[in-house]
Design a protein around this motif. Structure first.
Motif, PDB file in Angstrom:
ATOM      1  N   GLY A  76       0.814  -1.215   0.000  1.00  0.00           N
ATOM      2  CA  GLY A  76       0.000   0.000   0.000  1.00  0.00           C
ATOM      3  C   GLY A  76       0.844   1.260   0.000  1.00  0.00           C
ATOM      4  O   GLY A  76       0.453   2.269   0.583  1.00  0.00           O
ATOM      5  N   TRP A  77       1.964   1.242  -0.685  1.00  0.00           N
ATOM      6  CA  TRP A  77       2.909   2.370  -0.602  1.00  0.00           C
ATOM      7  C   TRP A  77       2.978   3.219  -1.878  1.00  0.00           C
ATOM      8  O   TRP A  77       3.773   4.137  -1.977  1.00  0.00           O
ATOM      9  N   PHE A  78       2.143   2.925  -2.864  1.00  0.00           N
ATOM     10  CA  PHE A  78       2.220   3.626  -4.143  1.00  0.00           C
ATOM     11  C   PHE A  78       1.446   4.949  -4.100  1.00  0.00           C
ATOM     12  O   PHE A  78       0.325   5.008  -3.599  1.00  0.00           O
ATOM     13  N   SER A  79       2.058   5.996  -4.650  1.00  0.00           N
ATOM     14  CA  SER A  79       1.416   7.317  -4.677  1.00  0.00           C
ATOM     15  C   SER A  79       1.663   7.979  -6.024  1.00  0.00           C
ATOM     16  O   SER A  79       2.443   7.488  -6.843  1.00  0.00           O
ATOM     17  N   TYR A  80       0.988   9.093  -6.236  1.00  0.00           N
ATOM     18  CA  TYR A  80       1.305   9.972  -7.366  1.00  0.00           C
ATOM     19  C   TYR A  80       1.025  11.413  -6.951  1.00  0.00           C
ATOM     20  O   TYR A  80       0.266  11.657  -5.992  1.00  0.00           O
ATOM     21  N   PRO A  81       1.642  12.374  -7.601  1.00  0.00           N
ATOM     22  CA  PRO A  81       1.432  13.783  -7.225  1.00  0.00           C
ATOM     23  C   PRO A  81      -0.036  14.176  -7.307  1.00  0.00           C
ATOM     24  O   PRO A  81      -0.722  13.868  -8.283  1.00  0.00           O
ATOM     25  N   GLY A  82      -0.519  14.809  -6.238  1.00  0.00           N
ATOM     26  CA  GLY A  82      -1.899  15.277  -6.213  1.00  0.00           C
ATOM     27  C   GLY A  82      -2.909  14.220  -5.832  1.00  0.00           C
ATOM     28  O   GLY A  82      -4.109  14.405  -6.061  1.00  0.00           O
ATOM     29  N   LEU A  88       2.092  13.836  -1.132  1.00  0.00           N
ATOM     30  CA  LEU A  88       3.552  13.709  -1.023  1.00  0.00           C
ATOM     31  C   LEU A  88       4.266  14.265  -2.244  1.00  0.00           C
ATOM     32  O   LEU A  88       5.487  14.408  -2.244  1.00  0.00           O
ATOM     33  N   ASN A  89       3.500  14.559  -3.297  1.00  0.00           N
ATOM     34  CA  ASN A  89       4.039  15.145  -4.534  1.00  0.00           C
ATOM     35  C   ASN A  89       5.139  14.276  -5.132  1.00  0.00           C
ATOM     36  O   ASN A  89       6.190  14.769  -5.562  1.00  0.00           O
ATOM     37  N   LYS A  90       4.892  12.984  -5.175  1.00  0.00           N
ATOM     38  CA  LYS A  90       5.875  12.077  -5.778  1.00  0.00           C
ATOM     39  C   LYS A  90       5.166  10.822  -6.288  1.00  0.00           C
ATOM     40  O   LYS A  90       4.088  10.465  -5.821  1.00  0.00           O
ATOM     41  N   TRP A  91       5.840  10.186  -7.260  1.00  0.00           N
ATOM     42  CA  TRP A  91       5.378   8.895  -7.769  1.00  0.00           C
ATOM     43  C   TRP A  91       6.040   7.817  -6.901  1.00  0.00           C
ATOM     44  O   TRP A  91       6.899   7.073  -7.372  1.00  0.00           O
ATOM     45  N   LYS A  92       5.624   7.748  -5.662  1.00  0.00           N
ATOM     46  CA  LYS A  92       6.289   6.880  -4.698  1.00  0.00           C
ATOM     47  C   LYS A  92       6.268   5.424  -5.155  1.00  0.00           C
ATOM     48  O   LYS A  92       5.228   4.855  -5.437  1.00  0.00           O
ATOM     49  N   THR A  97      12.140   9.377  -6.745  1.00  0.00           N
ATOM     50  CA  THR A  97      11.685  10.696  -6.319  1.00  0.00           C
ATOM     51  C   THR A  97      12.295  11.778  -7.201  1.00  0.00           C
ATOM     52  O   THR A  97      13.495  11.800  -7.454  1.00  0.00           O
ATOM     53  N   GLY A  98      11.441  12.673  -7.700  1.00  0.00           N
ATOM     54  CA  GLY A  98      11.898  13.800  -8.512  1.00  0.00           C
ATOM     55  C   GLY A  98      12.055  13.494  -9.980  1.00  0.00           C
ATOM     56  O   GLY A  98      12.390  14.400 -10.763  1.00  0.00           O
ATOM     57  N   SER A  99      11.798  12.260 -10.399  1.00  0.00           N
ATOM     58  CA  SER A  99      11.973  11.907 -11.805  1.00  0.00           C
ATOM     59  C   SER A  99      10.645  11.951 -12.551  1.00  0.00           C
ATOM     60  O   SER A  99       9.571  11.959 -11.952  1.00  0.00           O
TER      61      SER A  99
END
Length: 476
Positions: A76-82, A88-92, A97-99
């Protein structure tokens, strides 16, 4: 993936030379198990109203206990900006991070099947599907995403999950709140689908040290007092000495490559979790340990004091991913390590929970390493690799609980949820591990089906069988 850096070191350490084929060691005594429905009158094991997915499932209710259950790890650790107000503002975990979200930056091996998620919960990447559409990815911060995963668990008869709570970065308020928001999604989804869940802490982060033990204690207090986590009707419980206790797992105890090494402080935390003056904090404690915890070799720390730590746990779950690479290698490992482990735990009165995994691959995550790993480094063999483990575990008289690694782990290619089955179901750009990588055509839900069948075999609702009891062609 429990921790990328940790597992990389361990995986290199434990790559085995593939030996000659040999016959499996088959337990000569099978479990006698009576499957019981949940109890409408029990506050400890309440029944839930089944969803439509559950209504069509051969297993619609799950008894709230560890025994006779296969429980999956849920990242359950996947994210995307917004993705949420906490953003978190990242594609976790999808990309570094930052790419940019492009194929060149991929950190995952498998592409989740996206067609059953709500469009509003997905975000476009810079990758494209074969038909020209932009490839999309999901965030676990979206409640509907987690709910869909739990609906699949119910549909295919998977009992539930241990949800990972990584201690690295949890001192940062935004990180902690985002992780807790996903945990709330898990709580709601478990209630809606009748699945089980429990918290699993990870103390293996490379930036962590012995101070994380105090932070873990405070975080557990928060979850108990503020989130009311252990009051949830589907939170996993286990009865010990006549007392029903919430189950808690801590991964990272005793590994050579983990910086948490003060056995006195670890012993204090274990004692507090088992015997806290405030009863509401007490748990049935599962230790996520090295594979060679019993003999203090290889991945385990070697000081004698660690034996006391391991044997003070209520349950031991050794991390076995990558410890064998072939079916023959598993048979040898089962005979030489797992069977003696299980006997030793039975003698001590400790529950033993071995790991089952479908295969392994992390080319995209480690493609810049020298040498780079190969794609599909531990082949799934159409499910035969996983089923060999399921059969041996279900047949063993002193193994009653199994950890399925993992439900949604696409980083290292161990995911069992719905993923791209062939090149038509993954982005056209990038290198992907598809379910037909071994030359066998499979449905995208094949490993959900296999896990569900393994669960039936574990709880005795189907006979023990060395052969997979399903034909993939029936589901294509």
């Amino acid at each position: 993936m429990e921790n990328a850096e940790l597992l990389e070191q361990e995986y290199k350490l434990f790559r085995r030379v593939r030996g000659p084929s040999r016959s499996p060691t088959i337990a000569d005594q099978s479990k006698t198990i009576a499957y019981q429905p949940c109890d409408q009158t029990s506050s400890e094991n309440p029944c839930s109203t089944p969803t439509s997915a559950q209504a069509n499932s051969p297993v619609t209710k799950v008894v709230n206990k560890l025994e006779n259950n296969i429980l999956a790890g849920y990242q359950g650790w996947f994210s995307y900006p917004g993705d949420s107000r906490i953003d978190l503002n990242k594609w976790k975990h999808w990309f570094p991070t930052g790419s940019e979200p492009s194929a060149d930056n991929l950190h995952v091996e498998m592409y989740p099947y996206m067609e059953e998620y709500d469009e509003d919960d997905l975000k476009e990447t810079r990758m494209r599907m074969k038909d020209g559409r932009k490839a999309k990815l999901y965030s676990a911060a979206k409640p509907n995403i987690v709910r869909k995963h739990f609906e699949w668990m119910a549909e295919y008869g998977i009992s539930g999950v241990f949800h990972m709570r990584f201690m690295e970065g949890i001192h940062i308020t935004k990180n902690r709140e985002w992780k807790t928001s996903v945990l709330r999604n898990v709580k709601r989804a478990a209630a809606m689908t009748g699945r089980l869940f429990a918290v699993s802490y990870n103390i293996a982060g490379q930036s962590l040290n012995d101070g994380v033990l105090d932070a873990l204690m405070e975080d557990w207090k928060r979850l108990v007092d503020e989130e009311k986590i252990t009051q949830h009707g589907r939170y996993i419980r286990h009865r010990k000495d006549g007392v029903s206790l919430p189950v808690l797992r801590i991964y990272g105890i005793g590994f050579k490559t983990v910086n948490v090494r003060n056995t006195e402080k670890i012993a204090e935390l274990i004692d507090w979790l088992k015997n806290a003056p405030e009863e509401r904090y007490r748990v049935f404690l599962v230790g996520g340990t090295p594979s060679r915890w019993r003999d203090l070799t290889d991945d385990s720390r070697e000081e004698e004091s660690w034996t006391g730590i391991y044997e003070s746990l209520d349950a031991i779950h050794p991390w076995h991913v990558g410890r064998w690479e072939t079916i023959e290698g598993f048979y040898r490992y089962f005979e030489n390590v797992i069977t003696p482990d299980a006997v030793h735990c039975e003698h001590l009165g400790i529950l033993y929970m071995p790991t089952m995994f479908p295969g392994f691959s992390w080319y995209n995550l480690k493609k810049h390493s020298i040498p780079a790993p190969s794609m599909n480094s531990i082949p799934r063999l159409g499910g035969k690799f996983m089923w060999a483990q399921a059969y041996q575990y279900a047949a063993a008289p002193n193994i009653t609980t199994v950890w399925m690694a993992q439900f949604d782990e696409v980083d290292e290619g161990t995911a069992i949820f719905k993923v791209g089955a062939n090149e038509d179901e993954v982005p056209a750009d990038g290198k992907w591990l598809t379910l037909d990588s071994d030359g066998i055509t499979l449905p995208r839900d094949w490993y959900l089906r296999l896990c569900g069948e393994a669960q039936k075999m574990m709880n005795g609702t189907i006979p023990l069988t060395e052969d997979i009891p399903l034909d993939p062609n029936d589901f294509l």
